[in-house]
Design a protein around this motif. Structure first.
Motif, mmCIF file in Angstrom:
data_model
loop_
_atom_site.group_PDB
_atom_site.id
_atom_site.type_symbol
_atom_site.label_atom_id
_atom_site.label_comp_id
_atom_site.label_asym_id
_atom_site.label_seq_id
_atom_site.Cartn_x
_atom_site.Cartn_y
_atom_site.Cartn_z
ATOM 1 N N PHE A 223 0.838 -1.210 0.000
ATOM 2 C CA PHE A 223 0.000 0.000 0.000
ATOM 3 C C PHE A 223 0.872 1.259 0.000
ATOM 4 C CE2 PHE A 223 -2.256 3.363 2.252
ATOM 5 C CZ PHE A 223 -3.409 3.459 1.488
ATOM 6 N N LEU A 224 1.949 1.216 0.817
ATOM 7 C CA LEU A 224 2.872 2.352 0.915
ATOM 8 C C LEU A 224 3.542 2.617 -0.441
ATOM 9 C CD1 LEU A 224 3.953 4.271 3.122
ATOM 10 C CD2 LEU A 224 5.787 2.651 3.542
ATOM 11 N N VAL A 225 3.948 1.531 -1.120
ATOM 12 C CA VAL A 225 4.604 1.671 -2.432
ATOM 13 C C VAL A 225 3.625 2.288 -3.432
ATOM 14 C CG1 VAL A 225 5.578 0.394 -4.380
ATOM 15 C CG2 VAL A 225 6.232 -0.217 -2.060
ATOM 16 N N ILE A 226 2.402 1.738 -3.487
ATOM 17 C CA ILE A 226 1.416 2.238 -4.466
ATOM 18 C C ILE A 226 1.090 3.711 -4.194
ATOM 19 C CG2 ILE A 226 -0.986 1.989 -5.284
ATOM 20 C CD1 ILE A 226 -0.617 -1.059 -4.772
ATOM 21 N N SER A 227 0.860 4.052 -2.906
ATOM 22 C CA SER A 227 0.498 5.449 -2.627
ATOM 23 C C SER A 227 1.666 6.396 -2.910
ATOM 24 C CB SER A 227 -0.027 5.623 -1.202
ATOM 25 O OG SER A 227 0.850 5.036 -0.303
ATOM 26 N N THR A 228 2.912 5.927 -2.687
ATOM 27 C CA THR A 228 4.067 6.787 -2.994
ATOM 28 C C THR A 228 4.231 6.964 -4.507
ATOM 29 O OG1 THR A 228 5.090 5.848 -1.032
ATOM 30 C CG2 THR A 228 6.494 7.207 -2.386
ATOM 31 N N ILE A 229 3.951 5.888 -5.277
ATOM 32 C CA ILE A 229 4.019 6.016 -6.745
ATOM 33 C C ILE A 229 2.967 7.038 -7.210
ATOM 34 C CG2 ILE A 229 3.595 4.810 -8.939
ATOM 35 C CD1 ILE A 229 4.890 2.331 -7.671
ATOM 36 N N ILE A 230 1.757 6.940 -6.649
ATOM 37 C CA ILE A 230 0.681 7.886 -7.019
ATOM 38 C C ILE A 230 1.098 9.325 -6.693
ATOM 39 C CG2 ILE A 230 -1.701 8.609 -6.453
ATOM 40 C CD1 ILE A 230 -2.382 5.637 -6.146
ATOM 41 N N LEU A 231 1.682 9.495 -5.493
ATOM 42 C CA LEU A 231 2.148 10.827 -5.076
ATOM 43 C C LEU A 231 3.191 11.364 -6.063
ATOM 44 C CD1 LEU A 231 2.689 13.035 -2.697
ATOM 45 C CD2 LEU A 231 4.535 11.517 -2.078
ATOM 46 N N SER A 232 4.140 10.486 -6.432
ATOM 47 C CA SER A 232 5.226 10.912 -7.329
ATOM 48 C C SER A 232 4.689 11.254 -8.708
ATOM 49 C CB SER A 232 6.275 9.803 -7.446
ATOM 50 O OG SER A 232 6.574 9.302 -6.184
ATOM 51 N N ILE A 233 3.749 10.415 -9.207
ATOM 52 C CA ILE A 233 3.155 10.694 -10.525
ATOM 53 C C ILE A 233 2.431 12.046 -10.483
ATOM 54 C CG2 ILE A 233 1.305 9.955 -12.112
ATOM 55 C CD1 ILE A 233 2.154 7.059 -11.561
ATOM 56 N N MET A 234 1.730 12.261 -9.377
ATOM 57 C CA MET A 234 0.964 13.514 -9.234
ATOM 58 C C MET A 234 1.895 14.736 -9.259
ATOM 59 S SD MET A 234 -1.531 14.340 -6.073
ATOM 60 C CE MET A 234 -1.999 16.022 -5.696
ATOM 61 N N VAL A 235 3.010 14.643 -8.518
ATOM 62 C CA VAL A 235 3.898 15.815 -8.397
ATOM 63 C C VAL A 235 4.765 15.968 -9.649
ATOM 64 C CG1 VAL A 235 5.746 16.882 -7.065
ATOM 65 C CG2 VAL A 235 3.916 15.678 -5.879
ATOM 66 N N ILE A 236 5.520 14.914 -10.004
ATOM 67 C CA ILE A 236 6.435 15.036 -11.156
ATOM 68 C C ILE A 236 5.624 15.217 -12.444
ATOM 69 C CG2 ILE A 236 8.315 13.924 -12.455
ATOM 70 C CD1 ILE A 236 9.113 12.512 -9.840
ATOM 71 N N GLY A 237 4.479 14.507 -12.528
ATOM 72 C CA GLY A 237 3.635 14.599 -13.726
ATOM 73 C C GLY A 237 3.020 15.974 -13.912
ATOM 74 N N SER A 238 2.672 16.635 -12.841
ATOM 75 C CA SER A 238 2.000 17.930 -13.032
ATOM 76 C C SER A 238 2.944 19.131 -13.034
ATOM 77 C CB SER A 238 0.864 18.122 -12.011
ATOM 78 O OG SER A 238 1.348 17.987 -10.720
ATOM 79 N N ILE A 239 4.024 19.109 -12.232
ATOM 80 C CA ILE A 239 4.905 20.300 -12.257
ATOM 81 C C ILE A 239 6.252 20.030 -12.956
ATOM 82 C CG2 ILE A 239 3.855 21.430 -10.240
ATOM 83 C CD1 ILE A 239 6.193 20.503 -8.543
ATOM 84 N N GLY A 240 6.509 18.759 -13.280
ATOM 85 C CA GLY A 240 7.768 18.420 -13.967
ATOM 86 C C GLY A 240 8.920 18.276 -12.981
ATOM 87 N N TYR A 241 9.929 17.450 -13.375
ATOM 88 C CA TYR A 241 11.022 17.153 -12.431
ATOM 89 C C TYR A 241 11.882 18.380 -12.114
ATOM 90 C CZ TYR A 241 14.582 16.928 -16.125
ATOM 91 O OH TYR A 241 15.435 17.235 -17.143
ATOM 92 N N SER A 242 11.996 19.272 -13.088
ATOM 93 C CA SER A 242 12.868 20.431 -12.912
ATOM 94 C C SER A 242 12.348 21.340 -11.786
ATOM 95 C CB SER A 242 12.944 21.180 -14.243
ATOM 96 O OG SER A 242 13.604 22.358 -14.078
ATOM 97 N N VAL A 243 11.036 21.574 -11.771
ATOM 98 C CA VAL A 243 10.439 22.410 -10.715
ATOM 99 C C VAL A 243 10.411 21.618 -9.405
ATOM 100 C CG1 VAL A 243 8.380 23.719 -10.014
ATOM 101 C CG2 VAL A 243 9.033 23.643 -12.408
ATOM 102 N N ALA A 244 10.060 20.330 -9.496
ATOM 103 C CA ALA A 244 9.928 19.492 -8.285
ATOM 104 C C ALA A 244 11.217 19.448 -7.472
ATOM 105 C CB ALA A 244 9.486 18.085 -8.665
ATOM 106 N N GLN A 245 12.367 19.362 -8.172
ATOM 107 C CA GLN A 245 13.633 19.241 -7.434
ATOM 108 C C GLN A 245 14.071 20.564 -6.802
ATOM 109 O OE1 GLN A 245 16.459 17.730 -10.239
ATOM 110 N NE2 GLN A 245 17.022 19.711 -11.014
ATOM 111 N N ARG A 246 13.529 21.669 -7.299
ATOM 112 C CA ARG A 246 13.917 22.977 -6.750
ATOM 113 C C ARG A 246 12.921 23.506 -5.721
ATOM 114 N NH1 ARG A 246 15.696 22.791 -11.890
ATOM 115 N NH2 ARG A 246 17.837 23.458 -12.270
#
Lengths: 363, 66
Positions: A223-246
């Motif tokens: 459950f933890l893995v799936i919810s973390t993947i969803i979180l990552s898709i939501m963040v990296i997918g919507s703002i992009g990795y360049s903004v996410a890392q900064r």
């Protein structure tokens, strides 16, 4: 500590979900974006395997040393003098983490919501609440964790559904075999957070149904893995990795972008509520575990009288620990992850091996 | 600083009275040691809150740039 109320293994894993939520929304997308760029969302899969090993290790340890907590197991395997040294190291590690998370909590509130409010006041309110709850012991804390985890999961799912429109596949692709090492690096950093499971095992003698640890552990870690993947898709997918890392708080930025037909907008207050609730559980449980460790080191019946004085210490230490959020982020990236892995993953496995060899020699 | 010392003394006395009533000598010693150590730390921090932070000190000790 003084209270001997018992909790179930499900409650322990729900507390783990609470402990992982707050650092997860703050640092995991930034970790992943920094290490693995657009494919960072695959990193939780890598982190699952070490967590699985950790669950199996504690399952074996609790079978070998029935009715004992992790503290008792350390004393049984290493003896009292070395055990005390190791427990003091754990106590120092937990103190640093607690002060860091108190400061993160205050800094986040100042950035996101209460921009004009004094940070010191945020910390004092939190610590008073922690004091009020900790007086009632682990059972109340576990029940609060159960309620909070349901609320954060439902709101998180709603936020994800609302942000689907903003997720761009271009931000999550391409994936190639060259990404394996960066994904592994990001997984290593995530693993550092999921190692908090070891800290919960200090409460091992307070768990009713430890025989279900393996089954519940696998279920909740998936459950933890799936919810973390969803979180990552939501963040990296919507703002992009360049903004996410900064970004200081990338999840917050992703939620800020949510707009449904221009009717539902500016719903980031929901995220702040989730943070406050999970940060509260995280800080309360860390202080509870610290008191439990001190109880074992000093061999007394109850150390709850140290609670007030420790809360004053954490108030001062959380102010002294850093000047800026960037300092804390650098500390989390460069030192805390390795410290977590050492205390939460390497040491329990070493203890298991030493314990197995000792048991084999005795037979 | 004065406020901090007064708060520490009040909290110490509240806990101390409970421990004296239940005659827990070992716990009285533990509480006293913790109170003294935390008071020293408090005086150290409050005498100059703008000194180098804990993280700054750790980084400079380990030669880590950030």
């Amino acid at each position: 500590m003084g209270d001997r109320g018992k909790v179930t293994i499900r409650q322990i894993f729900k507390l783990l979900l609470c402990l992982c939520f707050s650092p997860a929304v703050r640092v995991i997308p930034a970790f992943e974006a920094y290490s693995a760029k657009q494919v960072g969302w695959l990193a939780p899969i890598v982190a699952f395997f070490p967590v699985f090993i950790l669950i199996l290790t504690f399952n074996k340890l609790f079978i070998m040393y029935e009715g004992m907590s992790y503290t008792g197991i350390i004393y049984e395997i290493l003896g009292r003098p070395i055990g005390n040294i190791l427990l003091i190291i754990y106590a120092i590690g937990i103190s640093i983490l607690t002060a860091l998370y108190i400061r993160y909590y205050a800094a986040k509130l100042s950035i996101a919501l209460a921009t004009t409010m004094h940070m010191e006041l945020n910390i004092i309110v939190l610590l008073i609440l922690v004091y009020l709850v900790l007086r009632y012991g682990l059972v109340i804390l576990a029940r609060m964790g159960e309620v909070i985890v349901v609320i954060i999961n439902i709101t998180f799912l709603i936020l994800f559904i609302l942000s689907i429109n903003n997720i761009k596949l271009d931000n999550l692709m391409p994936i190639s075999y060259r990404d394996i090492i960066p994904i592994g690096k990001a997984g290593y950093l995530i693993m550092g957070l999921w190692c908090y499971f070891t800290l919960l095992c200090f409460l091992g003698d307070r768990i009713k149904d430890k025989q279900n640890l393996k089954d519940a552990g696998i279920k909740y870690s998936i459950f933890l893995v799936i919810s973390t993947i969803i979180l990552s898709i939501m963040v990296i997918g919507s703002i992009g990795y360049s903004v996410a890392q900064r970004s200081a708080v990338p999840f917050f930025s992703a939620v800020k972008n949510i707009s449904v037909f221009s009717i539902i907008e500016r719903i980031e207050a929901v995220v702040v509520t989730q943070w406050i609730a999970t940060d509260f559980i995280l800080i309360a449980i860390f202080i509870y575990i610290l008191l439990d460790i001190l109880n074992e080191i000093f061999k007394t019946e109850d150390v709850r009288y140290l609670l007030k004085i420790l809360l004053i210490f954490f108030y001062l230490f959380s102010l002294y620990i850093a000047f800026t959020i960037f300092e804390m982020q650098a500390f989390s990236f460069k030192l805390v992850t390795h410290l977590n892995l050492l205390l939460g993953f390497v040491i329990p496995i070493l203890i298991y091996f030493i314990g197995s060899v000792k048991k084999a020699k005795q037979q | 600083m004065t406020k901090f010392i007064i708060i520490i003394i009040i909290i110490y006395l509240i806990d101390l009275i409970d421990l004296i009533r239940s005659k827990r000598t070992k716990d009285i010693i533990i509480l006293s040691i913790f109170t003294i150590l935390i008071s020293i730390f408090g005086v150290f921090y409050l005498s100059n809150p703008y000194r180098e932070s804990f993280i700054g000190k750790v980084f400079s000790l380990l030669n880590i740039e950030y």
